[in-house]
Design an enzyme around this catalytic site. Structure first.
Site, PDB file in Angstrom:
ATOM      1  N   GLY A  46      18.038   7.831  49.354  1.00 37.98           N
ATOM      2  CA  GLY A  46      19.306   7.482  49.976  1.00 37.98           C
ATOM      3  C   GLY A  46      19.318   6.023  50.360  1.00 37.98           C
ATOM      4  O   GLY A  46      18.265   5.394  50.498  1.00 37.98           O
ATOM      5  N   GLN A  51      22.160  -1.541  54.576  1.00 37.10           N
ATOM      6  CA  GLN A  51      20.871  -1.907  53.969  1.00 37.10           C
ATOM      7  C   GLN A  51      21.022  -2.892  52.821  1.00 37.10           C
ATOM      8  O   GLN A  51      20.029  -3.483  52.376  1.00 37.10           O
ATOM      9  CB  GLN A  51      20.149  -0.654  53.459  1.00 37.10           C
ATOM     10  CG  GLN A  51      19.685   0.270  54.579  1.00 37.10           C
ATOM     11  CD  GLN A  51      18.935   1.445  54.005  1.00 37.10           C
ATOM     12  OE1 GLN A  51      19.539   2.459  53.658  1.00 37.10           O
ATOM     13  NE2 GLN A  51      17.629   1.312  53.876  1.00 37.10           N
ATOM     14  N   CYS A  88      11.629   4.498  54.899  1.00 33.39           N
ATOM     15  CA  CYS A  88      12.938   3.877  54.703  1.00 33.39           C
ATOM     16  C   CYS A  88      12.758   2.627  53.858  1.00 33.39           C
ATOM     17  O   CYS A  88      11.799   1.870  54.061  1.00 33.39           O
ATOM     18  CB  CYS A  88      13.514   3.505  56.069  1.00 33.39           C
ATOM     19  SG  CYS A  88      15.080   2.633  55.988  1.00 33.39           S
ATOM     20  N   LEU A  89      13.670   2.401  52.926  1.00 33.87           N
ATOM     21  CA  LEU A  89      13.574   1.223  52.062  1.00 33.87           C
ATOM     22  C   LEU A  89      13.641  -0.080  52.867  1.00 33.87           C
ATOM     23  O   LEU A  89      13.145  -1.108  52.412  1.00 33.87           O
ATOM     24  CB  LEU A  89      14.688   1.240  51.007  1.00 33.87           C
ATOM     25  CG  LEU A  89      14.659   2.413  50.005  1.00 33.87           C
ATOM     26  CD1 LEU A  89      15.865   2.336  49.073  1.00 33.87           C
ATOM     27  CD2 LEU A  89      13.359   2.424  49.213  1.00 33.87           C
ATOM     28  N   HIS A 130      19.338  10.733  58.276  1.00 35.50           N
ATOM     29  CA  HIS A 130      18.720   9.400  58.219  1.00 35.50           C
ATOM     30  C   HIS A 130      19.759   8.340  57.835  1.00 35.50           C
ATOM     31  O   HIS A 130      19.862   7.295  58.483  1.00 35.50           O
ATOM     32  CB  HIS A 130      17.570   9.422  57.206  1.00 35.50           C
ATOM     33  CG  HIS A 130      16.890   8.105  56.994  1.00 35.50           C
ATOM     34  ND1 HIS A 130      15.576   7.876  57.344  1.00 35.50           N
ATOM     35  CD2 HIS A 130      17.341   6.937  56.449  1.00 35.50           C
ATOM     36  CE1 HIS A 130      15.263   6.626  57.040  1.00 35.50           C
ATOM     37  NE2 HIS A 130      16.307   6.038  56.488  1.00 35.50           N
ATOM     38  N   GLU A 131      20.546   8.614  56.797  1.00 34.89           N
ATOM     39  CA  GLU A 131      21.532   7.625  56.346  1.00 34.89           C
ATOM     40  C   GLU A 131      22.650   7.464  57.363  1.00 34.89           C
ATOM     41  O   GLU A 131      23.147   6.356  57.577  1.00 34.89           O
ATOM     42  CB  GLU A 131      22.089   7.995  54.972  1.00 34.89           C
ATOM     43  CG  GLU A 131      21.049   8.086  53.860  1.00 34.89           C
ATOM     44  CD  GLU A 131      20.096   6.905  53.778  1.00 34.89           C
ATOM     45  OE1 GLU A 131      20.485   5.781  54.136  1.00 34.89           O
ATOM     46  OE2 GLU A 131      18.934   7.121  53.372  1.00 34.89           O
ATOM     47  N   HIS A 134      21.753   5.020  59.979  1.00 32.11           N
ATOM     48  CA  HIS A 134      21.909   3.612  59.583  1.00 32.11           C
ATOM     49  C   HIS A 134      23.303   3.093  59.949  1.00 32.11           C
ATOM     50  O   HIS A 134      23.459   1.925  60.305  1.00 32.11           O
ATOM     51  CB  HIS A 134      21.710   3.448  58.071  1.00 32.11           C
ATOM     52  CG  HIS A 134      20.276   3.296  57.652  1.00 32.11           C
ATOM     53  ND1 HIS A 134      19.486   2.257  58.072  1.00 32.11           N
ATOM     54  CD2 HIS A 134      19.504   4.055  56.835  1.00 32.11           C
ATOM     55  CE1 HIS A 134      18.275   2.378  57.528  1.00 32.11           C
ATOM     56  NE2 HIS A 134      18.261   3.467  56.779  1.00 32.11           N
TER      57      HIS A 134
END
Ligand code: CO
Length: 151
Positions: A46, A51, A88-89, A130-131, A134
């Site tokens: 995701g 991000q 996480c990226l 999680h997303e 953000h």
């Protein structure tokens, strides 16, 4: 489509609440396409618009080859609780244990402006949560216990 640079922890944009999308412009659609390409290039499940430096309320997830885009998402139901490791990226090289719902029901708009509702369990539920965080300016490391480095 183009790869975007992923913003990493320490950049203020990741701590801000993303703004509602009032009109789904071609710019928004291109951003979604680029987010997908960037997420896949990084083997992510995701990615949220902040991000890639875009402070707007949209994210994508891809779990078990099911690809979902959500614009202005709202979580309408959550059930259960799972403690699991995640990453996480935007926080490369770090994992941590986070409490996440086992089930999430979420609504939003697709890229055509049509209302959509999804239900996710397990990894998909975790990805939605999680997303969504953000978009609220919250990173998993803000909630995690057992933060550790990975190779
Ligand atoms: Co993330």
């Amino acid at each position: 489509m183009a790869l975007r640079t992923i913003v990493t922890e320490g950049d203020e944009i990741l701590t801000k609440r993303a703004r509602e999308i009032t009109e789904i412009t071609s710019h928004i659609k291109t951003t979604l396409d680029d987010m997908a390409e960037t997420m896949r290039a990084e083997d992510g499940v995701g990615i949220a618009a902040p991000q890639v430096g875009v402070l707007r309320r949209m994210f994508i997830v891809e779990v078990d080859d099911v690809y979902i885009e959500l614009i202005n998402p709202e979580i309408i139901e959550m059930e259960g609780s799972v403690m699991e490791e995640e990453g996480c990226l935007s926080v490369p090289g770090i994992v941590g244990t986070v409490e996440r719902p086992e089930y999430v029901k979420i609504k939003g708009l697709d890229r055509n402006g049509k209302g959509v509702v999804y239900e996710g369990r397990d990894l998909l539920a975790k990805a939605f949560a999680h997303e969504f965080d953000h978009l609220e300016g919250v990173l998993f490391v803000d909630k995690a216990t057992d933060i550790k480095e990975i190779e």
